[in-house]
Scaffold this motif. Structure first.
Motif, PDB file in Angstrom:
ATOM      1  N   LEU A 177      25.104  69.772 111.772  1.00 58.94           N
ATOM      2  CA  LEU A 177      25.535  70.454 112.700  1.00 58.94           C
ATOM      3  C   LEU A 177      26.177  69.455 113.881  1.00 58.94           C
ATOM      4  O   LEU A 177      27.684  69.650 114.182  1.00 58.94           O
ATOM      5  N   LEU A 178      25.746  68.329 114.086  1.00 60.43           N
ATOM      6  CA  LEU A 178      26.277  67.316 114.915  1.00 60.43           C
ATOM      7  C   LEU A 178      27.561  66.700 114.087  1.00 60.43           C
ATOM      8  O   LEU A 178      28.669  66.596 114.806  1.00 60.43           O
ATOM      9  N   ARG A 179      27.488  66.545 113.003  1.00 60.34           N
ATOM     10  CA  ARG A 179      28.595  66.154 112.051  1.00 60.34           C
ATOM     11  C   ARG A 179      29.827  67.044 111.999  1.00 60.34           C
ATOM     12  O   ARG A 179      31.159  66.714 112.597  1.00 60.34           O
ATOM     13  N   GLN A 180      29.613  68.310 111.953  1.00 59.97           N
ATOM     14  CA  GLN A 180      30.716  69.343 112.175  1.00 59.97           C
ATOM     15  C   GLN A 180      31.386  69.229 113.505  1.00 59.97           C
ATOM     16  O   GLN A 180      32.569  69.406 113.558  1.00 59.97           O
ATOM     17  N   PHE A 181      30.634  69.085 114.513  1.00 60.97           N
ATOM     18  CA  PHE A 181      31.070  69.067 116.117  1.00 60.97           C
ATOM     19  C   PHE A 181      31.874  67.804 116.253  1.00 60.97           C
ATOM     20  O   PHE A 181      32.941  67.849 116.830  1.00 60.97           O
ATOM     21  N   PHE A 182      31.341  66.643 115.560  1.00 65.22           N
ATOM     22  CA  PHE A 182      32.082  65.502 115.902  1.00 65.22           C
ATOM     23  C   PHE A 182      33.457  65.562 115.105  1.00 65.22           C
ATOM     24  O   PHE A 182      34.230  65.114 115.707  1.00 65.22           O
ATOM     25  N   LEU A 183      33.505  65.969 114.022  1.00 68.78           N
ATOM     26  CA  LEU A 183      34.697  66.252 113.383  1.00 68.78           C
ATOM     27  C   LEU A 183      35.872  66.901 114.234  1.00 68.78           C
ATOM     28  O   LEU A 183      36.987  66.671 114.014  1.00 68.78           O
ATOM     29  N   SER A 184      35.386  67.866 115.065  1.00 74.01           N
ATOM     30  CA  SER A 184      36.176  68.507 115.944  1.00 74.01           C
ATOM     31  C   SER A 184      36.727  67.795 117.175  1.00 74.01           C
ATOM     32  O   SER A 184      37.707  68.293 117.750  1.00 74.01           O
ATOM     33  N   LEU A 185      36.331  66.506 117.245  1.00 70.71           N
ATOM     34  CA  LEU A 185      36.616  65.906 118.610  1.00 70.71           C
ATOM     35  C   LEU A 185      37.766  65.235 118.350  1.00 70.71           C
ATOM     36  O   LEU A 185      37.950  64.619 117.197  1.00 70.71           O
ATOM     37  N   PRO A 186      38.740  64.828 119.232  1.00 69.58           N
ATOM     38  CA  PRO A 186      39.699  64.045 119.164  1.00 69.58           C
ATOM     39  C   PRO A 186      39.294  62.397 118.878  1.00 69.58           C
ATOM     40  O   PRO A 186      38.463  62.076 119.587  1.00 69.58           O
ATOM     41  N   ARG A 187      40.169  61.772 118.047  1.00 71.57           N
ATOM     42  CA  ARG A 187      39.806  60.533 117.815  1.00 71.57           C
ATOM     43  C   ARG A 187      40.483  59.472 118.919  1.00 71.57           C
ATOM     44  O   ARG A 187      40.145  58.404 119.007  1.00 71.57           O
ATOM     45  N   GLU A 188      41.667  59.876 119.700  1.00 68.27           N
ATOM     46  CA  GLU A 188      42.134  59.030 120.531  1.00 68.27           C
ATOM     47  C   GLU A 188      41.345  58.161 121.595  1.00 68.27           C
ATOM     48  O   GLU A 188      41.604  57.068 121.642  1.00 68.27           O
ATOM     49  N   LEU A 189      40.313  59.015 122.194  1.00 68.97           N
ATOM     50  CA  LEU A 189      39.190  58.483 123.206  1.00 68.97           C
ATOM     51  C   LEU A 189      38.434  57.568 122.393  1.00 68.97           C
ATOM     52  O   LEU A 189      38.304  56.391 123.243  1.00 68.97           O
ATOM     53  N   GLU A 190      38.118  57.721 121.274  1.00 71.23           N
ATOM     54  CA  GLU A 190      37.121  56.858 120.839  1.00 71.23           C
ATOM     55  C   GLU A 190      37.995  55.409 120.272  1.00 71.23           C
ATOM     56  O   GLU A 190      37.700  54.387 120.491  1.00 71.23           O
ATOM     57  N   GLU A 191      39.236  55.824 119.823  1.00 69.15           N
ATOM     58  CA  GLU A 191      40.216  54.489 119.532  1.00 69.15           C
ATOM     59  C   GLU A 191      40.524  53.633 120.834  1.00 69.15           C
ATOM     60  O   GLU A 191      40.684  52.453 120.743  1.00 69.15           O
ATOM     61  N   ALA A 192      40.763  54.302 121.821  1.00 68.68           N
ATOM     62  CA  ALA A 192      41.174  53.822 123.259  1.00 68.68           C
ATOM     63  C   ALA A 192      39.938  52.737 123.619  1.00 68.68           C
ATOM     64  O   ALA A 192      40.096  51.694 124.040  1.00 68.68           O
ATOM     65  N   ALA A 193      38.734  53.302 123.293  1.00 71.36           N
ATOM     66  CA  ALA A 193      37.501  52.638 123.861  1.00 71.36           C
ATOM     67  C   ALA A 193      37.218  51.315 122.884  1.00 71.36           C
ATOM     68  O   ALA A 193      36.575  50.454 123.290  1.00 71.36           O
ATOM     69  N   TRP A 194      37.535  51.474 121.654  1.00 75.58           N
ATOM     70  CA  TRP A 194      37.461  50.629 120.605  1.00 75.58           C
ATOM     71  C   TRP A 194      38.401  49.194 121.067  1.00 75.58           C
ATOM     72  O   TRP A 194      38.012  48.074 120.962  1.00 75.58           O
ATOM     73  N   MET A 195      39.455  49.942 121.557  1.00 79.72           N
ATOM     74  CA  MET A 195      40.534  48.601 122.050  1.00 79.72           C
ATOM     75  C   MET A 195      40.134  47.890 123.089  1.00 79.72           C
ATOM     76  O   MET A 195      40.318  46.698 123.489  1.00 79.72           O
ATOM     77  N   ASP A 196      39.298  48.595 123.853  1.00 80.47           N
ATOM     78  CA  ASP A 196      38.650  47.818 125.113  1.00 80.47           C
ATOM     79  C   ASP A 196      37.282  46.932 125.035  1.00 80.47           C
ATOM     80  O   ASP A 196      37.016  46.547 125.989  1.00 80.47           O
ATOM     81  N   GLY A 197      36.940  47.061 123.539  1.00 83.75           N
ATOM     82  CA  GLY A 197      35.766  46.265 123.204  1.00 83.75           C
ATOM     83  C   GLY A 197      34.369  46.783 123.094  1.00 83.75           C
ATOM     84  O   GLY A 197      33.559  46.158 122.942  1.00 83.75           O
ATOM     85  N   CYS A 198      34.541  48.428 123.100  1.00 87.66           N
ATOM     86  CA  CYS A 198      33.370  48.937 123.040  1.00 87.66           C
ATOM     87  C   CYS A 198      32.859  48.928 121.592  1.00 87.66           C
ATOM     88  O   CYS A 198      33.605  49.096 120.614  1.00 87.66           O
ATOM     89  N   SER A 199      31.529  48.865 121.356  1.00 88.00           N
ATOM     90  CA  SER A 199      31.015  48.795 120.164  1.00 88.00           C
ATOM     91  C   SER A 199      31.013  50.357 119.880  1.00 88.00           C
ATOM     92  O   SER A 199      31.038  51.182 120.343  1.00 88.00           O
ATOM     93  N   ARG A 200      30.615  50.788 118.198  1.00 89.84           N
ATOM     94  CA  ARG A 200      30.077  51.884 117.967  1.00 89.84           C
ATOM     95  C   ARG A 200      29.196  52.717 118.631  1.00 89.84           C
ATOM     96  O   ARG A 200      29.264  53.883 118.902  1.00 89.84           O
ATOM     97  N   LEU A 201      28.134  52.109 118.932  1.00 91.58           N
ATOM     98  CA  LEU A 201      26.946  52.567 119.792  1.00 91.58           C
ATOM     99  C   LEU A 201      27.353  53.044 121.061  1.00 91.58           C
ATOM    100  O   LEU A 201      27.113  54.075 121.506  1.00 91.58           O
TER     101      LEU A 201
END
Length: 297
Positions: A177-201
């Motif tokens: 269920l959580l996997r299905q919900f995560f797939l519906s979230l946009p990736r842009e916010l995560e990619e912006a956080a990765w560019m700022d140096g955030c780890s996956r956790l």
């Protein structure tokens, strides 16, 4: 010299369109027409709960009477006094609460970690592992309870609350269920956080999970409901009455020759209240998660 101009042809005025005649005999309902079907259906599902509450304030004589009484002649709280006066009842309630809260917390944590890994990380065999995990949901508990019992016995957890907690630490449904919900979230916010140096956790706990409250609420409610109402596995793994859960303890009210039905009904009312309150609190999030997580595979 005079200039003659041709008369300009003018189109006849378009007559105004008359509004369609109103249909007589069809009164506009102040609510949706679906309510005419849903309200009676909801009442049908509420009948067992209403009967449970009414029976809990009846005496044993009224409950055992034939034909059964549809309405109590008076409010008799003898069943509640018997249940609350039982010295072990608070212990059973605390055991059920401990097992359910730990199961909910662990499913939220491990389900989020596993669901995010399957949703955002691509590694060798990820689809195969996901398929195998979902296949375990089709295996009935009757086929796995003996191996589970042997594993808990090897770990020395039989007749302890650990035997009830460990098998419920994470479920395939929570991960899926959580996997299905995560797939519906946009990736842009995560990619912006990765560019700022955030780890996956950090991305998961600071960005993804705050946006996943509907899915987390759904997992919490369903896990709490399943663990709180479980009777089969505690009946197998627990022997001593000090380790009984609430559902297992209520079975002691049903004797071989005489059953205190008023106490059984009162105990079930007390047992249902935490689940009912949890569902009412998370109702909107529950519906939002079910509708959103099922849109994308």
């Amino acid at each position: 010299m005079t200039v003659t101009t041709a008369p300009v042809a003018t189109s006849p005025a378009t007559p105004p369109v008359a509004p369609p005649p109103r249909r007589r005999g069809l009164a506009r309902l102040p609510f949706s027409a679906w309510h005419l079907l849903l309200v009676p259906l909801a009442l049908v599902f509420a009948i067992p709960l209403v009967w449970l509450v009414l029976s809990s304030v009846m005496s044993d004589a009224e409950i055992n009477r034939f034909p059964p009484a549809l309405w109590p002649s008076g409010i008799d709280l003898g069943g509640y006094r018997y249940v609350l006066g039982n010295a072990m009842f608070p212990r059973w309630f605390a055991n059920s609460l401990i097992v359910s809260v730990v199961a909910v917390a662990s499913n939220l944590l491990f389900g989020a970690l596993g669901g995010y890994a399957f949703a955002r990380m691509r590694f060798a065999g990820s689809r195969l592992l996901m398929g195998l995990m979902l296949a375990t949901m089709a295996i009935p508990f009757q086929l796995t309870m003996v191996p589970t019992f042997l594993v808990m016995k090897r770990l020395g957890l039989i007749d302890t609350l650990g035997a009830l907690i460990v098998p419920s630490l994470v479920t395939p449904f929570a991960v899926f269920l959580l996997r299905q919900f995560f797939l519906s979230l946009p990736r842009e916010l995560e990619e912006a956080a990765w560019m700022d140096g955030c780890s996956r956790l950090r991305v998961l706990f600071l960005i993804v999970l705050p946006m996943s409250r509907p899915a987390l609420s759904t997992v919490a409610v369903l896990t709490f409901l399943t663990t709180w109402n479980d009777l089969t596995w505690p009946l197998i793994a627990i022997n001593h009455d000090t380790q009984y859960t609430l559902q297992l303890g209520l079975t002691t009210f049903q004797g071989q020759h005489h059953t205190k039905w008023a106490a059984v009904m009162a105990g079930n009312v007390i047992t249902v209240l935490p689940v009912l309150i949890a569902f009412l609190v998370a109702q909107k999030s529950f519906i939002q998660s079910i509708t959103s997580s099922g849109l994308k595979g």
